[in-house]
Write an enzyme that holds these catalytic residues in place. Structure first.
Site, PDB file in Angstrom:
ATOM      1  CB  SER A 119      12.445 -10.786  17.286  1.00 24.96           C
ATOM      2  OG  SER A 119      12.507 -11.741  16.231  1.00 24.96           O
ATOM      3  CE  LYS A 120       5.192  -9.228  20.765  1.00 20.83           C
ATOM      4  NZ  LYS A 120       4.396  -8.062  20.684  1.00 20.83           N
ATOM      5  NE  ARG A 121      10.099  -8.862  13.039  1.00 25.40           N
ATOM      6  CZ  ARG A 121      11.387  -8.625  13.022  1.00 25.40           C
ATOM      7  NH1 ARG A 121      12.154  -9.235  12.154  1.00 25.40           N
ATOM      8  NH2 ARG A 121      11.935  -7.774  13.868  1.00 25.40           N
TER       9      ARG A 121
END
Ligand code: GLU
Length: 477
Positions: free
Chosen positions: A254-256
């Site tokens: 994920s981007k996070r």
């Protein structure tokens, strides 16, 4: 249908190329190149609510930068176009009509509010939240009346209410789904556009796709798709679903937890082929333990049979390691070319090619990213500022003696050879008494702004005698 191997990368243009998308594109590309098939790019742009200006150009650019050229698709054309789904809507409409006539699909007039209420009711009863198929029961008269009244509708596929379906996936092997787990998928939305599922199947058929190679997240959609192939009497393509990409904590990538866009990695100074090599190993492995592959080696080694089932961890440290490898081992002129945009951004003039190559040859050994390389060679081009940590050193009497000695000596002639510079270093000891660190640190500090760095003859050779004198003079108090 011919026996030609035809594979496709079918992204929805959401703004950028995701590293997972790159992996899908790469495996399709490698397979096509390996077997002498065709690699097709198809843009799945039927979700008008997610339209992003410039997304397609961006995507194609990223593919080009990492060296994945396609045989058919936007810009290059081909015999099976258009390659934008938004330009193929008539085809989908026609096939939706056929399905309605064959009673394999039905019109659903439920409003978003109806559906929301239905879901809540089902939840309250402890059921799953699938569509309950209430519009299947509408009579011809009711349907006609609703259409005449201008009620918007979608078209859903009419899946078998019970039993199960199985299929063979080239990675997952035999996969079985009970039909009561599968939703009556919407095929045509109320705006007349097809959903991904419908357009994807129609296009894979008409574009004569032989193998569908894509992410595992689509595995559960296969029953909905196979139903359509069956309804039209078409032979489905072979399928290979690629394992999930994971963060280091094994959650879904994920981007996070880090960058996911190919363009972000490239902007950070990763070498396109290093990214390709790294991504190739996310879900596939070669026979031996080889990890570093040129593109032609990847093509040769690649096989669908060696795709793993288990999720693949996106390990940025490994990517960095690969990048340093390519940094040091690629052809010097290739690294120099790749670094050019970064250098130009840093704003200095590298038009003198011999000097630039020599600077890159030095710097590539010391850094692991192209962005760092641009920084590393900067003192060859721009008079370095002396940072606060070195002010004391530059003001010491010993340093000042050395600066004076060098500024004076260098001015004796225009061009200095390497051995002459080395002799001058020795002479400095005689003249000033400085040795070791006390000798080298001040000289390098004046010339390069750091105490560790290139050999002194290399610096002077590249910046020129005049500039070297200037750099010493600048520091004389
Ligand atoms: N448009 C889908 C996506 O964005 C394609 C999936 C497939 O390859 O079937 O991933």
């Amino acid at each position: 249908m011919s026996n030609e191997i035809r594979v496709r990368f079918a992204p929805s243009p959401t703004g950028y190329l995701h590293v997972g998308g790159l992996r899908t594109a790469l495996y399709n590309y490698l397979y096509a190149r390996k077997v002498g098939g065709k690699f097709i790019l198809r843009i799945e742009d039927t979700d008008r609510t997610r339209y992003v200006e410039g997304a397609v150009e961006n995507l194609i650019n990223s593919l080009k930068e990492v060296g994945l050229d396609f045989d058919e698709g936007p810009e290059v054309g081909g015999n099976f176009g258009p390659y934008f789904q938004s330009e193929r809507t008539e085809l989908y409409q026609k096939h939706a009509k056929e399905l309605l006539e064959a009673d394999k699909a039905y019109r659903c007039f439920c409003t978003p509010e109806d559906l929301q209420k239905m879901r809540e009711e089902r939840q309250a009863q402890g059921l799953d939240t699938r569509y309950d198929g209430r519009c299947r029961k509408l009579t011809e008269e009711e349907i006609k009346a609703k259409i005449a009244a201008g009620e918007p509708f979608v078209i859903r596929e009419k899946l078998p209410p019970e039993g199960e379906i199985f299929f063979y996936d080239l990675v997952r092997e035999k996969v079985t789904f009970p039909w009561d787990m599968v939703d009556d998928q919407v095929l045509i939305k109320s705006d007349g556009y097809p959903t991904y599922h419908f357009a994807n199947v129609i296009d894979d058929h008409y574009m004569q796709i032989s193998h569908v190679i894509r992410g595992e997240e689509w595995l559960s959609s296969v029953p909905k798709h196979l139903f359509l192939y069956d309804a039209f009497g078409w032979k489905p393509p072979k399928m290979a679903h690629l394992p999930l990409l994971l963060n280091s904590d094994k959650s879904k990538l994920s981007k996070r937890q880090g960058d996911v866009a190919v363009e972000d990695y490239l902007a950070k100074g990763y070498i396109p082929h290093a990214l390709v090599n790294f991504v190739a190993l996310l879900g596939w492995h070669a026979k031996g333990d080889q990890e570093l592959f040129e593109m032609d080696e990847l093509i040769k080694a690649f096989s669908l049979k060696r795709i793993n089932k288990a999720g693949a961890v996106f390990d940025v440290e490994k990517l960095q390691w690969m990048n340093s490898h390519y940094m040091k081992n690629m052809k010097l002129t290739d690294i120099a070319d790749l670094a050019k945009p970064f250098v130009e951004k840093a704003g200095y003039d590298i038009s003198e090619n011999k000097k630039y190559l020599a600077a890159v040859r030095f710097a590539r050994e010391r850094v692991s990213l192209l962005t760092q390389l641009a920084e590393e060679i900067k003192p060859f081009y721009i008079t370095p500022e002396i940072s606060a940590e070195y002010t004391e050193l530059s003001e010491e009497e010993n340093s000042q003696n050395i600066f004076n000695f060098w500024a004076e000596k260098l001015a004796e002639k225009d061009v200095w050879q390497e051995d002459e510079i080395n002799a001058l270093i020795k002479e400095t000891t005689t003249a000033t008494g400085a040795k070791g660190k006390n000798l080298y640190f001040p000289i390098r500090l004046a010339l390069f702004g750091t105490v560790h760095g290139p050999e002194i003859p290399l610096i002077i050779g590249l910046i020129g005698t005049k500039e070297a004198i200037k750099r010493f003079r600048n520091l004389i108090k």
